[in-house]
Design a protein around this motif. Structure first.
Motif, PDB file in Angstrom:
ATOM      1  N   SER A 140       0.830  -1.203   0.000  1.00  0.00           N
ATOM      2  CA  SER A 140       0.000   0.000   0.000  1.00  0.00           C
ATOM      3  C   SER A 140       0.863   1.251   0.000  1.00  0.00           C
ATOM      4  CB  SER A 140      -0.886   0.027   1.251  1.00  0.00           C
ATOM      5  OG  SER A 140      -1.719  -1.095   1.282  1.00  0.00           O
ATOM      6  N   ARG A 141       0.398   2.249  -0.727  1.00  0.00           N
ATOM      7  CA  ARG A 141       1.119   3.512  -0.754  1.00  0.00           C
ATOM      8  C   ARG A 141       0.911   4.219   0.576  1.00  0.00           C
ATOM      9  NH1 ARG A 141       1.263   7.695  -5.776  1.00  0.00           N
ATOM     10  NH2 ARG A 141       2.802   9.074  -4.870  1.00  0.00           N
ATOM     11  N   ARG A 142       2.008   4.547   1.237  1.00  0.00           N
ATOM     12  CA  ARG A 142       1.950   5.213   2.536  1.00  0.00           C
ATOM     13  C   ARG A 142       2.924   6.371   2.540  1.00  0.00           C
ATOM     14  NH1 ARG A 142       1.774   0.255   6.907  1.00  0.00           N
ATOM     15  NH2 ARG A 142       0.043  -0.809   5.941  1.00  0.00           N
ATOM     16  N   CYS A 143       2.693   7.298   3.412  1.00  0.00           N
ATOM     17  CA  CYS A 143       3.620   8.422   3.613  1.00  0.00           C
ATOM     18  C   CYS A 143       3.889   9.175   2.310  1.00  0.00           C
ATOM     19  CB  CYS A 143       4.937   7.944   4.207  1.00  0.00           C
ATOM     20  SG  CYS A 143       4.793   6.960   5.690  1.00  0.00           S
ATOM     21  N   HIS A 144       2.963   9.157   1.374  1.00  0.00           N
ATOM     22  CA  HIS A 144       3.106   9.836   0.086  1.00  0.00           C
ATOM     23  C   HIS A 144       4.322   9.364  -0.700  1.00  0.00           C
ATOM     24  CE1 HIS A 144      -0.132  12.373   1.406  1.00  0.00           C
ATOM     25  NE2 HIS A 144       0.538  12.672   2.491  1.00  0.00           N
ATOM     26  N   LEU A 145       4.757   8.132  -0.462  1.00  0.00           N
ATOM     27  CA  LEU A 145       5.906   7.577  -1.167  1.00  0.00           C
ATOM     28  C   LEU A 145       5.426   6.641  -2.267  1.00  0.00           C
ATOM     29  CD1 LEU A 145       8.067   6.659   1.937  1.00  0.00           C
ATOM     30  CD2 LEU A 145       8.427   8.582   0.387  1.00  0.00           C
ATOM     31  N   MET A 146       6.108   6.673  -3.397  1.00  0.00           N
ATOM     32  CA  MET A 146       5.796   5.773  -4.500  1.00  0.00           C
ATOM     33  C   MET A 146       6.221   4.362  -4.122  1.00  0.00           C
ATOM     34  SD  MET A 146       4.728   5.178  -7.567  1.00  0.00           S
ATOM     35  CE  MET A 146       4.591   6.752  -8.362  1.00  0.00           C
ATOM     36  N   PRO A 147       5.350   3.361  -4.280  1.00  0.00           N
ATOM     37  CA  PRO A 147       5.740   1.967  -4.018  1.00  0.00           C
ATOM     38  C   PRO A 147       6.878   1.552  -4.954  1.00  0.00           C
ATOM     39  CG  PRO A 147       3.358   2.179  -4.123  1.00  0.00           C
ATOM     40  CD  PRO A 147       3.928   3.478  -4.609  1.00  0.00           C
ATOM     41  N   THR A 148       7.859   0.856  -4.394  1.00  0.00           N
ATOM     42  CA  THR A 148       9.040   0.470  -5.161  1.00  0.00           C
ATOM     43  C   THR A 148       9.540  -0.913  -4.773  1.00  0.00           C
ATOM     44  OG1 THR A 148      10.473   1.550  -3.543  1.00  0.00           O
ATOM     45  CG2 THR A 148       9.893   2.844  -5.488  1.00  0.00           C
ATOM     46  N   VAL A 149      10.330  -1.488  -5.658  1.00  0.00           N
ATOM     47  CA  VAL A 149      11.145  -2.670  -5.416  1.00  0.00           C
ATOM     48  C   VAL A 149      12.527  -2.320  -5.944  1.00  0.00           C
ATOM     49  CG1 VAL A 149       9.224  -4.301  -5.540  1.00  0.00           C
ATOM     50  CG2 VAL A 149      10.499  -3.745  -7.617  1.00  0.00           C
ATOM     51  N   ALA A 150      13.441  -3.294  -5.958  1.00  0.00           N
ATOM     52  CA  ALA A 150      14.774  -3.002  -6.474  1.00  0.00           C
ATOM     53  C   ALA A 150      15.380  -4.234  -7.122  1.00  0.00           C
ATOM     54  CB  ALA A 150      15.680  -2.498  -5.355  1.00  0.00           C
ATOM     55  N   ARG A 151      16.366  -3.982  -7.948  1.00  0.00           N
ATOM     56  CA  ARG A 151      17.159  -5.029  -8.588  1.00  0.00           C
ATOM     57  C   ARG A 151      18.611  -4.814  -8.167  1.00  0.00           C
ATOM     58  NH1 ARG A 151      14.343  -7.389 -13.043  1.00  0.00           N
ATOM     59  NH2 ARG A 151      16.325  -7.933 -14.029  1.00  0.00           N
ATOM     60  N   LEU A 152      19.166  -5.823  -7.512  1.00  0.00           N
ATOM     61  CA  LEU A 152      20.550  -5.791  -7.055  1.00  0.00           C
ATOM     62  C   LEU A 152      21.372  -6.633  -8.027  1.00  0.00           C
ATOM     63  CD1 LEU A 152      22.567  -5.068  -4.690  1.00  0.00           C
ATOM     64  CD2 LEU A 152      21.988  -7.318  -3.763  1.00  0.00           C
ATOM     65  N   THR A 153      22.356  -6.027  -8.656  1.00  0.00           N
ATOM     66  CA  THR A 153      23.217  -6.741  -9.590  1.00  0.00           C
ATOM     67  C   THR A 153      24.591  -6.891  -8.973  1.00  0.00           C
ATOM     68  OG1 THR A 153      22.007  -5.837 -11.470  1.00  0.00           O
ATOM     69  CG2 THR A 153      24.192  -6.740 -11.923  1.00  0.00           C
ATOM     70  N   ILE A 154      25.086  -8.125  -8.972  1.00  0.00           N
ATOM     71  CA  ILE A 154      26.393  -8.428  -8.411  1.00  0.00           C
ATOM     72  C   ILE A 154      27.250  -9.017  -9.510  1.00  0.00           C
ATOM     73  CG2 ILE A 154      27.670  -9.819  -6.735  1.00  0.00           C
ATOM     74  CD1 ILE A 154      25.046  -9.808  -5.057  1.00  0.00           C
ATOM     75  N   GLY A 155      28.367  -8.385  -9.763  1.00  0.00           N
ATOM     76  CA  GLY A 155      29.304  -8.879 -10.756  1.00  0.00           C
ATOM     77  C   GLY A 155      30.714  -8.508 -10.366  1.00  0.00           C
ATOM     78  N   GLU A 156      31.617  -9.443 -10.498  1.00  0.00           N
ATOM     79  CA  GLU A 156      33.032  -9.229 -10.160  1.00  0.00           C
ATOM     80  C   GLU A 156      33.195  -8.683  -8.748  1.00  0.00           C
ATOM     81  OE1 GLU A 156      35.107  -7.162 -13.270  1.00  0.00           O
ATOM     82  OE2 GLU A 156      34.174  -8.397 -14.821  1.00  0.00           O
ATOM     83  N   GLY A 157      32.367  -9.186  -7.815  1.00  0.00           N
ATOM     84  CA  GLY A 157      32.481  -8.813  -6.410  1.00  0.00           C
ATOM     85  C   GLY A 157      31.948  -7.441  -6.065  1.00  0.00           C
ATOM     86  N   VAL A 158      31.226  -6.800  -6.995  1.00  0.00           N
ATOM     87  CA  VAL A 158      30.693  -5.457  -6.770  1.00  0.00           C
ATOM     88  C   VAL A 158      29.173  -5.508  -6.863  1.00  0.00           C
ATOM     89  CG1 VAL A 158      30.639  -3.078  -7.632  1.00  0.00           C
ATOM     90  CG2 VAL A 158      32.771  -4.382  -7.697  1.00  0.00           C
ATOM     91  N   ALA A 159      28.498  -4.811  -5.945  1.00  0.00           N
ATOM     92  CA  ALA A 159      27.037  -4.768  -5.921  1.00  0.00           C
ATOM     93  C   ALA A 159      26.550  -3.386  -6.331  1.00  0.00           C
ATOM     94  CB  ALA A 159      26.527  -5.103  -4.523  1.00  0.00           C
ATOM     95  N   GLU A 160      25.595  -3.383  -7.252  1.00  0.00           N
ATOM     96  CA  GLU A 160      24.933  -2.142  -7.672  1.00  0.00           C
ATOM     97  C   GLU A 160      23.439  -2.351  -7.543  1.00  0.00           C
ATOM     98  OE1 GLU A 160      26.468   0.638  -8.363  1.00  0.00           O
ATOM     99  OE2 GLU A 160      28.475  -0.260  -8.349  1.00  0.00           O
ATOM    100  N   VAL A 161      22.719  -1.313  -7.165  1.00  0.00           N
ATOM    101  CA  VAL A 161      21.277  -1.444  -6.963  1.00  0.00           C
ATOM    102  C   VAL A 161      20.538  -0.370  -7.760  1.00  0.00           C
ATOM    103  CG1 VAL A 161      21.158   0.011  -4.886  1.00  0.00           C
ATOM    104  CG2 VAL A 161      19.523  -1.847  -5.196  1.00  0.00           C
ATOM    105  N   VAL A 162      19.386  -0.775  -8.299  1.00  0.00           N
ATOM    106  CA  VAL A 162      18.516   0.142  -9.033  1.00  0.00           C
ATOM    107  C   VAL A 162      17.110  -0.013  -8.480  1.00  0.00           C
ATOM    108  CG1 VAL A 162      17.505   0.688 -11.289  1.00  0.00           C
ATOM    109  CG2 VAL A 162      19.905  -0.012 -11.132  1.00  0.00           C
ATOM    110  N   ARG A 163      16.495   1.091  -8.088  1.00  0.00           N
ATOM    111  CA  ARG A 163      15.111   1.072  -7.632  1.00  0.00           C
ATOM    112  C   ARG A 163      14.177   1.093  -8.823  1.00  0.00           C
ATOM    113  NH1 ARG A 163      16.019   5.469  -3.049  1.00  0.00           N
ATOM    114  NH2 ARG A 163      17.087   6.362  -4.800  1.00  0.00           N
ATOM    115  N   VAL A 164      13.038   0.416  -8.670  1.00  0.00           N
ATOM    116  CA  VAL A 164      12.034   0.372  -9.721  1.00  0.00           C
ATOM    117  C   VAL A 164      10.700   0.782  -9.112  1.00  0.00           C
ATOM    118  CG1 VAL A 164      10.892  -1.053 -11.453  1.00  0.00           C
ATOM    119  CG2 VAL A 164      13.276  -1.544 -10.821  1.00  0.00           C
ATOM    120  N   SER A 165      10.098   1.857  -9.626  1.00  0.00           N
ATOM    121  CA  SER A 165       8.787   2.295  -9.152  1.00  0.00           C
ATOM    122  C   SER A 165       7.714   1.352  -9.660  1.00  0.00           C
ATOM    123  CB  SER A 165       8.485   3.714  -9.651  1.00  0.00           C
ATOM    124  OG  SER A 165       9.379   4.627  -9.069  1.00  0.00           O
TER     125      SER A 165
END
Length: 170
Positions: A134-159
């Motif tokens: 549920s949308r709360r606190c006027h925030l857009m609902p989101t998930v994320a994709r965590l990509t791990i390659g060569e021992g490094v983690a990068e994250v991207v949020r998805v609305s």
């Protein structure tokens, strides 16, 4: 010549509270694993997410105690990166600095606040994917994709656009 390491893509979700938005399937399509940071809202949510990829989840402060599908925490080494997931309600102060001081994982994932947050310090990542229910606190609902390659983690949020479908109306 050395063979390039396979990149791992992990879905991160939190605070569904018994509701999944239709966009979750598109947002997490192709991930190899979904890590849920608590306040799941019932086994039906885990069942629906498992249609996308295998799911591991921790319990949050609103989840029923004793559910064998929920853990207090998850610690996984994926591609040489140690990921720790917990809801956050049990941690006291929920700041990036407090979490980095308390835990040693390379990537710390938490929920509870419903607020998306990303902090990177000295090669470590502290991330809250925000609330996917549920949308709360006027925030857009989101998930994320965590990509791990060569021992490094990068994250991207998805609305997550659109309305949610209540799976467990409690």
């Amino acid at each position: 010549m050395a063979k390039a390491e396979h990149a791992h893509v992990i879905g991160l979700i939190s605070d569904t509270h018994g509701q999944l938005r239709a966009g979750v399937h598109d947002a997490l399509r192709g991930v190899e694993l979904i890590l849920h940071a608590g306040d799941v809202g019932g086994d039906e949510i885990l069942d629906e997410l498992s249609l996308i990829a295998p799911v591991e989840a921790v319990y949050g402060n609103t989840d029923a105690s004793g559910n064998p599908r929920l853990s207090a925490q998850i610690v996984r080494d994926i591609g040489g990166v140690v990921i720790q997931v917990q809801h956050g309600h049990e941690s006291g102060r929920l700041t990036a600095d407090a979490l980095l001081e308390r835990f040693t994982a390379d990537v710390l994932v938490y929920g509870h606040t419903h607020k998306q947050s990303v902090t990177r310090r000295e090669g470590r990542l502290v991330f809250n994917p925000g609330a996917a229910g549920s949308r709360r606190c006027h925030l857009m609902p989101t998930v994320a994709r965590l990509t791990i390659g060569e021992g490094v983690a990068e994250v991207v949020r998805v609305s997550l656009p659109g309305t949610g479908r209540t799976i467990n109306p409690d």
